[in-house]
Design an enzyme around this catalytic site. Sequence first.
Site, PDB file in Angstrom:
ATOM      1  CE1 TYR A 153     -46.638 -45.820  24.023  1.00  0.00           C
ATOM      2  CE2 TYR A 153     -45.937 -46.414  26.240  1.00  0.00           C
ATOM      3  CZ  TYR A 153     -45.932 -45.531  25.178  1.00  0.00           C
ATOM      4  OH  TYR A 153     -45.219 -44.368  25.268  1.00  0.00           O
ATOM      5  CD1 TRP A 209     -43.961 -50.089  20.072  1.00  0.00           C
ATOM      6  CD2 TRP A 209     -45.939 -50.589  20.969  1.00  0.00           C
ATOM      7  NE1 TRP A 209     -44.833 -49.056  19.801  1.00  0.00           N
ATOM      8  CE2 TRP A 209     -46.051 -49.342  20.338  1.00  0.00           C
ATOM      9  CE3 TRP A 209     -47.071 -51.119  21.587  1.00  0.00           C
ATOM     10  CZ2 TRP A 209     -47.232 -48.601  20.323  1.00  0.00           C
ATOM     11  CZ3 TRP A 209     -48.243 -50.387  21.572  1.00  0.00           C
ATOM     12  CH2 TRP A 209     -48.316 -49.146  20.946  1.00  0.00           C
ATOM     13  CG  ASP A 220     -41.718 -51.755  24.116  1.00  0.00           C
ATOM     14  OD1 ASP A 220     -41.424 -51.215  23.037  1.00  0.00           O
ATOM     15  OD2 ASP A 220     -42.069 -51.103  25.124  1.00  0.00           O
ATOM     16  CE1 TYR A 237     -49.781 -45.905  20.727  1.00  0.00           C
ATOM     17  CE2 TYR A 237     -50.061 -46.703  18.476  1.00  0.00           C
ATOM     18  CZ  TYR A 237     -49.313 -46.036  19.420  1.00  0.00           C
ATOM     19  OH  TYR A 237     -48.096 -45.483  19.082  1.00  0.00           O
ATOM     20  CD  GLN A 265     -40.320 -50.049  18.388  1.00  0.00           C
ATOM     21  OE1 GLN A 265     -40.521 -51.158  18.861  1.00  0.00           O
ATOM     22  NE2 GLN A 265     -40.696 -48.937  19.002  1.00  0.00           N
ATOM     23  N   GLY A 325     -37.022 -45.875  17.907  1.00  0.00           N
ATOM     24  CA  GLY A 325     -37.449 -46.126  19.288  1.00  0.00           C
ATOM     25  C   GLY A 325     -37.296 -44.899  20.173  1.00  0.00           C
ATOM     26  CG  ASP A 372     -41.158 -42.430  19.642  1.00  0.00           C
ATOM     27  OD1 ASP A 372     -40.319 -43.318  19.464  1.00  0.00           O
ATOM     28  OD2 ASP A 372     -42.281 -42.653  20.088  1.00  0.00           O
ATOM     29  CD  GLU A 381     -43.469 -44.421  28.361  1.00  0.00           C
ATOM     30  OE1 GLU A 381     -44.344 -43.745  28.950  1.00  0.00           O
ATOM     31  OE2 GLU A 381     -43.481 -44.623  27.130  1.00  0.00           O
TER      32      GLU A 381
HETATM   33  C1  9WN Z   1     -44.575 -45.212  19.214  1.00  0.00           C
HETATM   34  C2  9WN Z   1     -43.751 -48.700  23.517  1.00  0.00           C
HETATM   35  C3  9WN Z   1     -43.081 -47.638  22.661  1.00  0.00           C
HETATM   36  C4  9WN Z   1     -41.544 -47.775  22.653  1.00  0.00           C
HETATM   37  C5  9WN Z   1     -40.874 -46.560  22.026  1.00  0.00           C
HETATM   38  C6  9WN Z   1     -41.385 -45.314  22.708  1.00  0.00           C
HETATM   39  C7  9WN Z   1     -42.906 -45.224  22.576  1.00  0.00           C
HETATM   40  C8  9WN Z   1     -44.615 -45.181  20.750  1.00  0.00           C
HETATM   41  C9  9WN Z   1     -45.498 -44.027  21.184  1.00  0.00           C
HETATM   42  O1  9WN Z   1     -43.500 -46.369  23.168  1.00  0.00           O
HETATM   43  O2  9WN Z   1     -43.264 -45.080  21.205  1.00  0.00           O
HETATM   44  O3  9WN Z   1     -43.924 -46.378  18.798  1.00  0.00           O
HETATM   45  O4  9WN Z   1     -46.709 -44.096  20.918  1.00  0.00           O
HETATM   46  O5  9WN Z   1     -45.009 -43.069  21.778  1.00  0.00           O
HETATM   47  O6  9WN Z   1     -40.784 -44.181  22.188  1.00  0.00           O
HETATM   48  O7  9WN Z   1     -39.479 -46.671  22.137  1.00  0.00           O
HETATM   49  O8  9WN Z   1     -41.179 -48.910  21.942  1.00  0.00           O
HETATM   50  O9  9WN Z   1     -43.190 -48.708  24.811  1.00  0.00           O
END
Ligand code: 9WN
Length: 460
Positions: free
Chosen positions: A42, A46, A49, A94, A121, A186, A188, A424
């Site tokens: 990531y 976000w 987050d 990403y 979100q 959030g 998913d 995570e």
């Molecule tokens: C898509 C960043 C984010 C969190 C989400 C979590 C995950 C993303 C992904 O990661 O989602 O937004 O690519 O899987 O589900 O809650 O904000 O940590």
Amino acid sequence: MGSNNYAREFPEKLTVTMAARAAHVLGLNSDGDVVKPARGLYPHQWSWDTAFIAIGLSAIDVDLAYRNLDALFTGQWRNGMVPHIVFDPDAKGYFPGPDRWACAEVTADAPAAPLTSGICQPPVHAIAALHCVRAAARQSNSTASAALRWAETFLPKLLSWHRFLVRERTEPSTGLVRIFHGWESGMDNSPRFDDPYSRVCPGPSLPPYERRDLKYVSDAAQRPTNQEYDRYLWLVEEAKQAGYNQQVLSQSSSFNVGDVFFTALFAAANDDLAELAALAGAPEVAEARGYAERARAAVAARTGPTGLASDIDLRTGEDLEAGTIAGFAPLIAGQVEPHELDRLVRLLKGPCWAGHPGLKWALPPSTSPCSAHFRPRSYWRGPVWPVTNWLLAWALERAGADQAAADLRRTALEQVAVEGGLAEYYEPNTGEVLGTVNHSWTAAVVLDWLCGGDLPRPAT
Ligand code: 9WN
């Protein structure tokens, strides 16, 4: 509401080690001032987050916490929406990235810089902002006045965000906040959304794509499936097709869910917005209180005889009962009656949640182990997430259930300390660390539990 400070309950050496490690992870995931959720998996900012990261940072560097919130809001859309991702132009890798979302090309609501995603979100930012202001007030007179000055600048941005959710996203007949994508929740791939997703049918015009997320986890079973990804990407195409126009999407989107957990967080965030407005001497206190009351009433109306709430598929009117942690929305929304609170605490500690005999740690999994949908390794289908532990403990403390809050926090800290990593998410039956191992929001909630809140009081 300040968190208790758990440093006083842990051996000093362990506390120092964990707090240092958490601060180190936040540093590791930073680019300049901006703390990303995790290196590799990531690499952008976000939305929700960032709020949790600010909560954690407020214990050690409140100015940095403000800067993270401010940086996120540089991506705020002209219609008030805070996008779920604010892209870092220098970070690659990403998917879906800014090209796939194409927001600025499709709508004048989206900023041309920074580039962002086109969905949102959960709105936990006012909760974070109030948390920071309170942390600053405890530190010194000068940080307290600086906090009020910052709050005055941040308040209009929060108001515009909340007004977007009321104007563009509140479904009139239920009062729930509607979401057009599971990512907006959030959570998913939560089984909450299995039925609505079964009605999302990717067409042949779905452009080809390559998943990048699987490069960063050791086992693909910990992430959503390819079929789920096709649906996620199809919804992005639908949103683009609608020009990201919220009114169009409310008619055209093949995913349209009244989300009780999002709505509950919106209620709680409006309570905190009202308090921030009061602290800053701003006139919008009553407005925010009104939003809070309406969102809370919408959650209450979706609460069944068990005491837990369920989402609704707004396309079909179907109740979405899947036995997930989102059912605890009434606790998050706040102002529960004492008998409801007792029942929610019993449920949370009971055999279908944290008290399930198969669990290694007495912590609520993202999906109940009693549910047929429970999958202990699969992302939001079963693993334990420290960030949801934080939310539940915070809500319990706010409701006055201090012992239940303390038990939850202590166990959550023990899990992280014993299993290692600042993961995570965690496998609930074995405790195994899953997903990314240095995740910022896990580090942030650990920091808050250890170093946030009131300073330890001397024993009397
Ligand atoms: C898509 C960043 C984010 C969190 C989400 C979590 C995950 C993303 C992904 O990661 O989602 O937004 O690519 O899987 O589900 O809650 O904000 O940590």
